[in-house]
Write a protein that holds these residues in place. Structure first.
Motif: not given
Length: 396
Positions: A43, A45, A196, A199-200, A202, A204, A206
């Protein structure tokens, strides 16, 4: 509210272990974020990881509590004289008069994730068949066991405000005569569910997070542990003071703050009133400042309209990442250190200030006489908390 003494406090985060490691990082504007090397699948990030947690298992007598979250708790408890301070309080008041009031968001869910990844014939593997760790109360149960305490033992799980709201629980219990002292704080550690999950949504980034930057694009997730021992202040006390708190729930949305910050403002006003101070008395505010679009927008506008230009404000999540249920205690610790050392933390990571930010924002580290300070913690679902602290002799 009658001020309470913060008799001892400590923290562990990506900035290091103990108060002096955190103070040095803040003074040098040195952050602890690094590229993600934790999640079980890639992932892209940045995270705030505590080094060495996996290398230091719990002592054998605490084997039933073994998991990453309680390992970080154990590391943190053994710093800055904290264990000695709690044992002294237990001796003064008795085991039933010291409470354990801790906040966490995910507790030891990382161990439960591991169990599901390694199911044996549809059941938890033998080494993880320890019910005490597969519950949100694992952290508080472990800390109570360490100190052999028999007083109230409470877990608060209100997302990112969890380990701030426990201060309010402690004040109420002490004021009502239920206890004489309380261990407050919290721990949250990295796990796939957190990385995660955010992240799901939106949320998080990068890259390293940039609180209050005009071009911010999301949070960096961190892990941390922190504890404080609070009790009634006595004459001649030199400990910092916990002087007020405010709580509110705006119940606007499951994960987005109220667009006008109504719940956050209610918590702020409540904290000022309970502390007996005005906005102009506040020297520094440690902002929630996650680097998400909506949170920073709402909080920047709230500070700009509520405080004079002389008040300094910054987010420290650019140093540590967002430590979720541990954010309240970690940022309270950083606030207490700022007051102790006369150092306003930089708003690390921001390059282009959001136009909504007022003159209160401290973009770089500053030297200042900080007598009274606030720490904001705003959680999912509008669980808002604001804590007020003062140096001895500075409270109204």
């Amino acid at each position: 509210m009658s001020p309470l003494a913060v008799r001892a406090f400590t923290a562990t985060s990506a900035l290091g272990r103990g108060l002096e490691a955190h103070a040095a990082a803040i003074a040098g504007s040195r952050g602890g974020l690094a590229p993600n090397d934790f999640s079980t699948t890639a992932l892209p990030c940045w995270i705030g990881r505590v080094a060495g947690v996996e290398d230091e298992p719990l002592p054998g007598e605490y084997a039933q509590w073994e998991c990453r979250n309680n390992r970080l708790a154990w590391l943190t408890l053994r710093q800055d004289g904290f264990i000695d301070a709690v044992r002294a309080a237990r001796e003064r008041y008795g085991a039933s008069r010291v409470a354990v009031l801790l906040g966490t968001s995910t507790a030891s869910i990382g161990a439960t994730e591991e169990g599901y990844r390694r199911l044996e014939n549809g059941a938890m593997p033998d080494d993880l068949q320890r019910p005490a760790i597969h519950t949100p109360h694992s952290l508080a149960g472990f800390v109570a066991d360490v100190f052999d305490l028999e007083g109230p033992c409470l877990t608060v799980a209100t997302a990112c405000s969890s380990s701030a709201k426990v201060f309010a629980n402690a004040e109420r219990m002490i004021r009502l005569g239920l206890i004489d002292a309380a261990i407050v704080g919290g721990v949250d550690t990295l796990c796939d569910s957190v990385l995660f999950g955010f992240n799901s949504l939106e949320l998080v980034s990068g890259e390293p997070c940039r609180p209050f930057d005009a071009d911010r694009n999301g949070i960096s997730i961190g892990e941390a542990g922190g504890f404080a021992l609070i009790e009634r202040a006595v004459e001649g006390d030199t400990s910092p003071l916990f002087i007020g708190y405010g709580e509110a729930s705006d119940a606007h949305h499951m994960s987005t703050p109220h667009p006008e910050g109504l719940g956050a403002e209610l918590a702020l006003r409540d904290a000022l009133a309970r502390a007996g101070i005005e906005a102009g008395d506040v020297d520094y505010i440690n902002l929630h400042g996650t680097a998400s679009q909506k949170n920073d927008e709402v909080e920047a506008a709230l500070v700009a309209r509520s405080f004079p230009a002389t008040t300094r404000a910054s987010s420290t999540k650019g140093f540590t990442g967002h430590t979720l249920g541990a954010a309240g205690i970690l940022e309270a610790t950083l606030t207490l250190l700022a007051m102790r050392d006369g150092v306003v933390p930089a708003n690390l990571g921001a390059r282009t200030p959001d136009p909504l930010c007022g003159p209160q924002m401290a973009w770089q580290s500053e030297q200042a006489d900080l007598r009274i300070a606030l720490s904001n913690s705003f959680g999912f679902g509008g669980n808002n908390a604001c804590l007020a602290f003062a140096r001895q002799g500075a409270s109204a």
